[in-house]
Design an enzyme around this catalytic site. Structure first.
Site, PDB file in Angstrom:
ATOM      1  N   TYR A  86      -4.510  -1.885  -8.732  1.00  0.00           N
ATOM      2  CA  TYR A  86      -4.765  -1.064  -8.130  1.00  0.00           C
ATOM      3  C   TYR A  86      -6.416  -1.511 -10.122  1.00  0.00           C
ATOM      4  O   TYR A  86      -5.940  -1.086 -10.703  1.00  0.00           O
ATOM      5  CB  TYR A  86      -4.573   0.450  -8.512  1.00  0.00           C
ATOM      6  CG  TYR A  86      -4.024   0.904  -7.517  1.00  0.00           C
ATOM      7  CD1 TYR A  86      -4.601   0.380  -6.477  1.00  0.00           C
ATOM      8  CD2 TYR A  86      -2.855   1.621  -8.022  1.00  0.00           C
ATOM      9  CE1 TYR A  86      -3.125   0.395  -5.495  1.00  0.00           C
ATOM     10  CE2 TYR A  86      -1.571   2.083  -6.781  1.00  0.00           C
ATOM     11  CZ  TYR A  86      -1.900   1.208  -5.666  1.00  0.00           C
ATOM     12  OH  TYR A  86      -1.417   2.065  -3.968  1.00  0.00           O
ATOM     13  N   HIS A 140       4.572  -4.640  -1.930  1.00  0.00           N
ATOM     14  CA  HIS A 140       3.057  -3.385  -2.482  1.00  0.00           C
ATOM     15  C   HIS A 140       2.531  -4.053  -0.954  1.00  0.00           C
ATOM     16  O   HIS A 140       2.728  -5.884  -0.232  1.00  0.00           O
ATOM     17  CB  HIS A 140       1.956  -4.079  -2.841  1.00  0.00           C
ATOM     18  CG  HIS A 140       0.733  -3.121  -2.760  1.00  0.00           C
ATOM     19  ND1 HIS A 140       0.251  -3.210  -4.141  1.00  0.00           N
ATOM     20  CD2 HIS A 140       0.658  -1.806  -2.376  1.00  0.00           C
ATOM     21  CE1 HIS A 140      -0.695  -2.252  -3.653  1.00  0.00           C
ATOM     22  NE2 HIS A 140      -0.397  -1.242  -2.216  1.00  0.00           N
TER      23      HIS A 140
END
Length: 354
Positions: A77, A149
């Protein structure tokens, strides 16, 4: 729980009245008692347009004081900017007032045309380096949950099961995290990982599959519950697609689906309603449901919109509009998911550009 107050309540920091309005649920068998909605750290990046760092920090503080106690972030992010902003914001927040999760394995790369792309690395070396970098940016000695992830982007699950997960087990033993989680868009991949793993997996994070246009996660909740795996629902708003603003250009959904959702958003606009509120209401009221729903928040107005649904539900007008958009638009969606789209693009070397 202390009466109606969660274990994360801190006298003098929290708005007690707001905290008492929040619903809290156990996250699997972790012992973590999480708020009905959580903070999604992808909102603190340019993935969703421009943001103001001071406003983001103020939003984080207000969210936490209002009883939101779960934060999710990742190195991907903003190439670490989400973690860095959280590190700044959380300096003045009591550590016992929140739970925080970050991730390993998905990272930012810069393409030759200067656009931002993605790479995946599930190796032990990268995993250990990633954990330490995340803790440094967050300014913490440990996170509550360390997650892999998007496990579905591995060539197969073997490297996840035989290298990445055992490495995270060592991370937990060293006290740098309390629990291990896995994330992915594909529910069948998450299920397979839980079935095959010899390492204790305490949580799964699935995104955009418990929404107005795709309720696939519902079919898997019983499987995860039976195994005491906490379920985290990301992207209630389908990464912006179920809002009046609409999705970013990189959104992987089918173009026809995006067009239909835009029509629903335009219909909401003409009636003075925010589609995002209707989407959140759907997620919060559909039972059984996940323990926590992550919301992208980068300003206090968005936070207010979402807290309003948590505290006050929907007005009769909003309920009527929700019925209308389901009948007029969303019932016509044929392509309800984009499973495999991003992985195929990555295989072809035409991965989405953020």
């Amino acid at each position: 729980m202390n009466g109606d107050l969660p274990p994360t309540f801190v006298q003098g920091f929290h708005d007690e009245e707001a905290v008492r309005k929040m619903k809290y649920t156990p996250l699997g068998d972790t012992g973590l008692i999480v708020s009905q909605i959580g903070i999604g750290g992808a909102g603190f990046t340019n993935l969703y347009g421009k943001y103001n760092e001071d406003e983001v920090i103020a939003t984080i503080h207000t969210a936490l004081k209002s009883g939101i106690n779960y934060i999710d972030t990742a190195p991907f992010y903003g190439n670490g900017s989400s973690e860095e902003i959280l590190g700044k914001a959380l300096k003045t927040v009591p550590r016992e007032a929140y739970y925080i999760a970050t991730k390993v394995a998905r990272y930012v790369v810069t393409n030759p045309d200067k656009s931002v792309g993605v790479k995946f690395d599930y190796t032990a070396k990268s995993t250990l380096e990633s954990v330490d970098q995340s803790l440094k940016l967050l300014g913490m000695n440990a996170v509550d949950i360390i997650q892999i992830h998007d496990i579905g982007f591995s060539e197969n699950l073997d490297i996840v099961l035989n290298e990445c997960l055992p490495t995270l087990e060592e991370v937990v033993k060293k006290g740098k995290a309390r629990f291990i989680g896995v994330t992915d868009y594909s529910l069948s991949t998450l299920k397979e990982c839980i079935q095959r793993s010899k390492v204790k997996i305490s949580s799964i994070l699935n995104y955009a599959r418990f929404t107005l246009t795709d309720d696939a996660l519902s079919e898997y909740l019983e499987f995860f519950k039976k195994r005491n795996v906490g379920v985290i629902n990301g992207a209630v708003h389908q990464m912006g697609m179920l809002t009046n603003f609409g999705p970013q250009p990189w959104h992987p959904a089918h173009e026809k689906t995006k067009q239909i959702c835009k029509q629903a958003g335009d219909y909401c606009k003409t009636h003075g309603v925010e589609l995002g509120q209707l989407a959140l209401y759907h997620a919060l009221t559909k039972q059984p449901g996940p323990a926590v729903h992550l919301i992208g928040l980068n300003n206090r107005n968005i936070l207010k919109f979402n807290l309003d649904i948590v505290h006050n539900s929907l007005s009769d007008k909003h309920l009527e509009i929700l019925k209308d958009i389901n009948q007029k638009f969303l019932s016509k969606v044929e392509h309800r998911n984009w499973e495999g789209v991003e992985k195929e693009a990555l295989r072809k070397g035409t991965a989405l550009k953020y």
